[in-house]
Motif scaffolding. Structure first.
Motif, PDB file in Angstrom:
ATOM      1  N   GLU A 177       0.751  -1.209   0.112  1.00 54.48           N
ATOM      2  CA  GLU A 177      -0.123   0.092   0.239  1.00 54.48           C
ATOM      3  C   GLU A 177       0.922   1.304   0.013  1.00 54.48           C
ATOM      4  O   GLU A 177       0.584   2.260  -0.523  1.00 54.48           O
ATOM      5  N   GLY A 201      -6.936   7.061   2.393  1.00 52.54           N
ATOM      6  CA  GLY A 201      -8.163   7.156   2.916  1.00 52.54           C
ATOM      7  C   GLY A 201      -8.020   7.780   4.392  1.00 52.54           C
ATOM      8  O   GLY A 201      -8.935   7.717   5.092  1.00 52.54           O
ATOM      9  N   THR A 259     -11.356  12.717   0.140  1.00 53.40           N
ATOM     10  CA  THR A 259     -11.310  11.254   0.189  1.00 53.40           C
ATOM     11  C   THR A 259     -11.579  10.696  -1.104  1.00 53.40           C
ATOM     12  O   THR A 259     -11.960  11.255  -1.947  1.00 53.40           O
ATOM     13  N   ASP A 272     -13.150   7.134  -2.639  1.00 50.16           N
ATOM     14  CA  ASP A 272     -13.716   5.936  -2.007  1.00 50.16           C
ATOM     15  C   ASP A 272     -13.164   4.395  -2.372  1.00 50.16           C
ATOM     16  O   ASP A 272     -12.344   4.567  -3.261  1.00 50.16           O
ATOM     17  N   ARG A 273     -13.589   3.442  -2.019  1.00 47.62           N
ATOM     18  CA  ARG A 273     -12.855   2.084  -2.156  1.00 47.62           C
ATOM     19  C   ARG A 273     -12.912   1.918  -3.657  1.00 47.62           C
ATOM     20  O   ARG A 273     -11.793   1.134  -4.122  1.00 47.62           O
ATOM     21  N   LYS A 274     -13.809   1.987  -4.537  1.00 48.55           N
ATOM     22  CA  LYS A 274     -13.857   1.724  -5.742  1.00 48.55           C
ATOM     23  C   LYS A 274     -13.153   2.630  -6.448  1.00 48.55           C
ATOM     24  O   LYS A 274     -12.155   2.134  -7.467  1.00 48.55           O
ATOM     25  N   GLU A 275     -12.880   3.618  -6.202  1.00 47.89           N
ATOM     26  CA  GLU A 275     -12.045   4.525  -6.975  1.00 47.89           C
ATOM     27  C   GLU A 275     -10.615   4.208  -6.425  1.00 47.89           C
ATOM     28  O   GLU A 275      -9.544   4.165  -7.347  1.00 47.89           O
ATOM     29  N   ARG A 276     -10.172   3.870  -5.442  1.00 52.26           N
ATOM     30  CA  ARG A 276      -8.838   3.465  -4.979  1.00 52.26           C
ATOM     31  C   ARG A 276      -8.500   2.189  -5.584  1.00 52.26           C
ATOM     32  O   ARG A 276      -7.328   1.988  -6.247  1.00 52.26           O
ATOM     33  N   ALA A 277      -9.621   1.083  -5.740  1.00 56.50           N
ATOM     34  CA  ALA A 277      -9.123  -0.110  -6.482  1.00 56.50           C
ATOM     35  C   ALA A 277      -8.865   0.210  -7.785  1.00 56.50           C
ATOM     36  O   ALA A 277      -7.982  -0.496  -8.560  1.00 56.50           O
ATOM     37  N   TYR A 300      -5.416   1.709  -8.066  1.00 57.85           N
ATOM     38  CA  TYR A 300      -4.458   0.536  -7.904  1.00 57.85           C
ATOM     39  C   TYR A 300      -4.124  -0.226  -8.965  1.00 57.85           C
ATOM     40  O   TYR A 300      -3.026  -0.715  -9.473  1.00 57.85           O
TER      41      TYR A 300
END
Length: 64
Positions: free
Chosen positions: A7, A27, A33, A35-40, A43
């Protein structure tokens, strides 16, 4: 590789190549912020970009 190193590697790449602050990507920033989907997505995009860079390097080495 230690827990959390990957990470941190993504955060390092995002900072230098994408100009996204590590706290935002991970996060930890309450003001900005991701969100989880955008971070995925970020990556996965980094993974694809790095893989393409490796392929290009290997291709150029073979031409030598």
């Amino acid at each position: 590789m230690k827990e959390g190193d990957s990470e941190a590697s993504y955060a390092h790449y995002a900072l230098h190549k994408l100009k996204i602050r590590p706290g935002v990507l991970m996060g930890k920033s309450p003001l900005d912020t991701i969100d989880r989907k955008e971070r995925a997505f970020i990556y996965a995009s980094i993974d694809i970009h790095v893989e393409n860079e490796k392929k290009a390097m290997n291709k150029s080495r073979k031409k030598r």
